[in-house]
Scaffold this motif. Structure first.
Motif, PDB file in Angstrom:
ATOM      1  N   GLY A 148     -29.472 -37.221  -8.165  1.00  0.00           N
ATOM      2  CA  GLY A 148     -30.755 -37.918  -8.212  1.00  0.00           C
ATOM      3  C   GLY A 148     -30.544 -39.388  -7.923  1.00  0.00           C
ATOM      4  O   GLY A 148     -29.713 -40.040  -8.567  1.00  0.00           O
ATOM      5  N   ASN A 149     -31.284 -39.908  -6.943  1.00  0.00           N
ATOM      6  CA  ASN A 149     -31.082 -41.308  -6.576  1.00  0.00           C
ATOM      7  C   ASN A 149     -31.633 -42.250  -7.629  1.00  0.00           C
ATOM      8  O   ASN A 149     -32.743 -42.063  -8.131  1.00  0.00           O
ATOM      9  CB  ASN A 149     -31.735 -41.601  -5.221  1.00  0.00           C
ATOM     10  N   ASN A 150     -30.870 -43.273  -7.954  1.00  0.00           N
ATOM     11  CA  ASN A 150     -31.237 -44.183  -9.039  1.00  0.00           C
ATOM     12  C   ASN A 150     -32.378 -45.129  -8.687  1.00  0.00           C
ATOM     13  O   ASN A 150     -33.020 -45.681  -9.578  1.00  0.00           O
ATOM     14  CB  ASN A 150     -30.021 -45.007  -9.477  1.00  0.00           C
ATOM     15  N   GLU A 151     -32.671 -45.318  -7.408  1.00  0.00           N
ATOM     16  CA  GLU A 151     -33.736 -46.241  -7.028  1.00  0.00           C
ATOM     17  C   GLU A 151     -35.028 -45.536  -6.637  1.00  0.00           C
ATOM     18  O   GLU A 151     -36.115 -45.982  -7.006  1.00  0.00           O
ATOM     19  CB  GLU A 151     -33.276 -47.162  -5.890  1.00  0.00           C
ATOM     20  N   ILE A 152     -34.922 -44.453  -5.891  1.00  0.00           N
ATOM     21  CA  ILE A 152     -36.128 -43.788  -5.395  1.00  0.00           C
ATOM     22  C   ILE A 152     -36.352 -42.414  -6.020  1.00  0.00           C
ATOM     23  O   ILE A 152     -37.353 -41.765  -5.746  1.00  0.00           O
ATOM     24  CB  ILE A 152     -36.103 -43.670  -3.859  1.00  0.00           C
ATOM     25  N   GLY A 153     -35.405 -41.966  -6.844  1.00  0.00           N
ATOM     26  CA  GLY A 153     -35.596 -40.726  -7.585  1.00  0.00           C
ATOM     27  C   GLY A 153     -35.393 -39.445  -6.814  1.00  0.00           C
ATOM     28  O   GLY A 153     -35.525 -38.348  -7.379  1.00  0.00           O
ATOM     29  N   ASN A 154     -35.067 -39.531  -5.514  1.00  0.00           N
ATOM     30  CA  ASN A 154     -34.909 -38.325  -4.707  1.00  0.00           C
ATOM     31  C   ASN A 154     -33.908 -37.352  -5.320  1.00  0.00           C
ATOM     32  O   ASN A 154     -32.821 -37.757  -5.736  1.00  0.00           O
ATOM     33  CB  ASN A 154     -34.425 -38.682  -3.300  1.00  0.00           C
ATOM     34  N   LEU A 155     -34.271 -36.076  -5.324  1.00  0.00           N
ATOM     35  CA  LEU A 155     -33.370 -35.026  -5.782  1.00  0.00           C
ATOM     36  C   LEU A 155     -32.720 -34.342  -4.584  1.00  0.00           C
ATOM     37  O   LEU A 155     -33.396 -33.974  -3.625  1.00  0.00           O
ATOM     38  CB  LEU A 155     -34.134 -33.999  -6.618  1.00  0.00           C
ATOM     39  N   THR A 156     -31.408 -34.204  -4.651  1.00  0.00           N
ATOM     40  CA  THR A 156     -30.650 -33.552  -3.591  1.00  0.00           C
ATOM     41  C   THR A 156     -30.233 -32.165  -4.058  1.00  0.00           C
ATOM     42  O   THR A 156     -29.851 -31.985  -5.219  1.00  0.00           O
ATOM     43  CB  THR A 156     -29.406 -34.390  -3.239  1.00  0.00           C
ATOM     44  N   ASP A 157     -30.297 -31.200  -3.156  1.00  0.00           N
ATOM     45  CA  ASP A 157     -29.970 -29.811  -3.507  1.00  0.00           C
ATOM     46  C   ASP A 157     -28.452 -29.653  -3.579  1.00  0.00           C
ATOM     47  O   ASP A 157     -27.795 -29.299  -2.597  1.00  0.00           O
ATOM     48  CB  ASP A 157     -30.572 -28.857  -2.486  1.00  0.00           C
ATOM     49  N   ILE A 158     -27.885 -29.923  -4.759  1.00  0.00           N
ATOM     50  CA  ILE A 158     -26.435 -29.854  -4.889  1.00  0.00           C
ATOM     51  C   ILE A 158     -25.923 -28.417  -4.914  1.00  0.00           C
ATOM     52  O   ILE A 158     -24.734 -28.184  -4.683  1.00  0.00           O
ATOM     53  CB  ILE A 158     -25.930 -30.644  -6.117  1.00  0.00           C
ATOM     54  N   GLN A 159     -26.809 -27.453  -5.177  1.00  0.00           N
ATOM     55  CA  GLN A 159     -26.379 -26.056  -5.086  1.00  0.00           C
ATOM     56  C   GLN A 159     -26.055 -25.677  -3.646  1.00  0.00           C
ATOM     57  O   GLN A 159     -25.039 -25.041  -3.374  1.00  0.00           O
ATOM     58  CB  GLN A 159     -27.448 -25.134  -5.655  1.00  0.00           C
ATOM     59  N   VAL A 160     -26.915 -26.076  -2.731  1.00  0.00           N
ATOM     60  CA  VAL A 160     -26.666 -25.802  -1.308  1.00  0.00           C
ATOM     61  C   VAL A 160     -25.407 -26.525  -0.851  1.00  0.00           C
ATOM     62  O   VAL A 160     -24.554 -25.962  -0.151  1.00  0.00           O
ATOM     63  CB  VAL A 160     -27.878 -26.219  -0.452  1.00  0.00           C
ATOM     64  N   ILE A 161     -25.273 -27.783  -1.261  1.00  0.00           N
ATOM     65  CA  ILE A 161     -24.103 -28.563  -0.847  1.00  0.00           C
ATOM     66  C   ILE A 161     -22.818 -27.951  -1.399  1.00  0.00           C
ATOM     67  O   ILE A 161     -21.789 -27.909  -0.722  1.00  0.00           O
ATOM     68  CB  ILE A 161     -24.251 -30.027  -1.292  1.00  0.00           C
ATOM     69  N   SER A 162     -22.870 -27.448  -2.619  1.00  0.00           N
ATOM     70  CA  SER A 162     -21.676 -26.833  -3.201  1.00  0.00           C
ATOM     71  C   SER A 162     -21.251 -25.597  -2.407  1.00  0.00           C
ATOM     72  O   SER A 162     -20.053 -25.329  -2.245  1.00  0.00           O
ATOM     73  CB  SER A 162     -21.921 -26.476  -4.668  1.00  0.00           C
ATOM     74  N   ARG A 163     -22.240 -24.857  -1.910  1.00  0.00           N
ATOM     75  CA  ARG A 163     -21.908 -23.675  -1.103  1.00  0.00           C
ATOM     76  C   ARG A 163     -21.300 -24.089   0.238  1.00  0.00           C
ATOM     77  O   ARG A 163     -20.360 -23.443   0.732  1.00  0.00           O
ATOM     78  CB  ARG A 163     -23.156 -22.813  -0.895  1.00  0.00           C
TER      79      ARG A 163
END
Length: 395
Positions: A148-163
């Protein structure tokens, strides 16, 4: 009236956390490395804290190590994995926290690695197709992308990235400083290699955090002496901080639904009030307006520049604490690296409002009304003493 709306920077300690910490400031003061009863009592508290955190994240206690905070955890994961595994290529983004970017840039300057930056769309979302192309061209890379970005709050799909990391035999590190306690993470569901968090972001004490090191890895310690933390970090443990960290995370998981509902409602109310305030040319940075693509506690707003200075500074004068990454040419500080990476719009002041379970709807209304009054005053040339008189009701 003082209002704190900067919880992405740090949070107030929960009273339950303070109560849990107090005995370790008074009666339970032993050194956890001592073999006598006083040391054993404190060692047990550390062990129980480690087990509690591991259970909440669904990992083993042997994979949790206590550090001074996410900055130390990030540096440990990045620098030592580069050295330990001879990694020569790293993939990150231009909107990562500086605790990630600066260590990577130092390694690049020293010739250890080459950095590739994954593409971002205009709202700061990671281009996952580009990430896979980078991995295909550079297998066995180090990936460092925040949850989660500390300035804009964007959530990144870390499940997809982990795969993707697993597919291309990459090492995946993620900074979850903003999401630990706000998103329920089950690390048994995806193979992250390294993950970090700081207690003070979820109503725990400052100066303590943890790093999850997947059992597949064994990093060399960066701090030597004493062999604490199973040899991973030397030095007498911050016992008070550790028990506070564990309690704060326990509360965050226990009250998860209530806290999420409250902070999301505050964010929705703030956006609604701003959009009905009459202030023109207001926008949102990143996905911060979204309830699903960003954290429910963060909204980053781009305001038209004031003629008379910084909105952040003026809000501070009226007792309202927020953070800013201004790009206004009349303020001359260039803005934040996150906003610059996704937004080329000059002549806007970018302000982050971040809410916690301790904020109220009344505070949100007061913040917006104060902003409206500041803009109304700014549109008319007013002598400083008259301006002060027009705002006396706020104090």
């Amino acid at each position: 009236m003082e209002i704190y709306s900067d919880s992405a920077a740090t949070t107030a300690i929960d009273p339950e956390v303070i109560e849990t910490m107090l005995p370790f400031l008074t009666t339970n003061f032993g050194n956890p490395s001592s073999s006598h009863w006083a040391g054993r009592k404190v060692r047990e508290a550390i062990d129980q804290s480690r087990k509690k955190i591991a259970k909440l994240l669904n990992v083993t206690p042997e994979e949790i190590f206590f550090v001074s905070g996410a900055t130390e955890g990030n540096n440990l994961a990045l620098s030592e994995s580069i050295r330990e595994y001879g990694l020569n290529h790293a993939i990150t983004s231009k909107i990562e926290h500086k605790a990630v970017l600066e260590p990577l840039l130092r390694h690049e300057r020293e010739g250890d690695i080459e950095i590739s930056y994954v593409k971002l769309d205009k709202k700061g979302n990671v281009d996952l197709e580009h990430l896979e192309r980078l991995l295909d061209a550079n297998p066995q890379s180090l990936i460092s992308l925040m949850h989660g970005n500390n300035e804009i709050g964007n959530l990144t799909d870390i499940q997809v990235i982990s795969r993707l990391a697993k597919k291309y035999n990459a090492v995946f590190h993620t900074d979850t400083t903003q999401t630990i306690g706000k998103v329920q993470l089950n690390l048994s569901e995806f193979p992250v290699d390294f993950l970090v968090g700081s207690a003070h972001k979820f109503h725990g004490p400052k100066g303590v955090g943890f790093i999850f090191i997947n059992m597949r890895h064994k990093l060399k310690p960066r701090i030597l002496g004493g062999g604490q933390e199973n040899g991973q970090r030397g030095g007498t443990e911050n016992v008070i901080g550790i028990v506070g960290l564990a309690k704060a995370l326990e509360i965050a998981y226990r009250d998860f639904d209530l806290i999420k509902e409250k902070t999301s409602a505050l964010k929705r109310r703030f956006i609604s009030e701003i959009e009905n305030s009459g202030i023109e040319n207001v926008g949102y940075n990143g996905e911060s307006r979204s309830e699903t693509k960003s954290l429910g506690s963060i909204v980053n707003v781009s305001f038209p520049c004031l003629q008379s200075g910084s909105l952040v500074s003026k809000l501070d004068q009226f007792g309202i604490a927020v953070s800013g990454g201004s790009a206004c040419s009349n303020l001359g500080n260039g803005g934040s690296h996150v906003i610059r990476a996704i937004n080329n719009e000059a002549d806007k002041e970018n302000v982050r409002f971040s809410f916690s379970k301790f904020n109220t709807a009344e505070e949100v209304e007061h913040i917006v009304q104060t902003i409206v009054n500041i803009y109304n005053a700014d549109s008319i040339p007013i002598e400083p003493n008259v301006l002060h008189q027009s705002f006396t009701w706020i104090h």
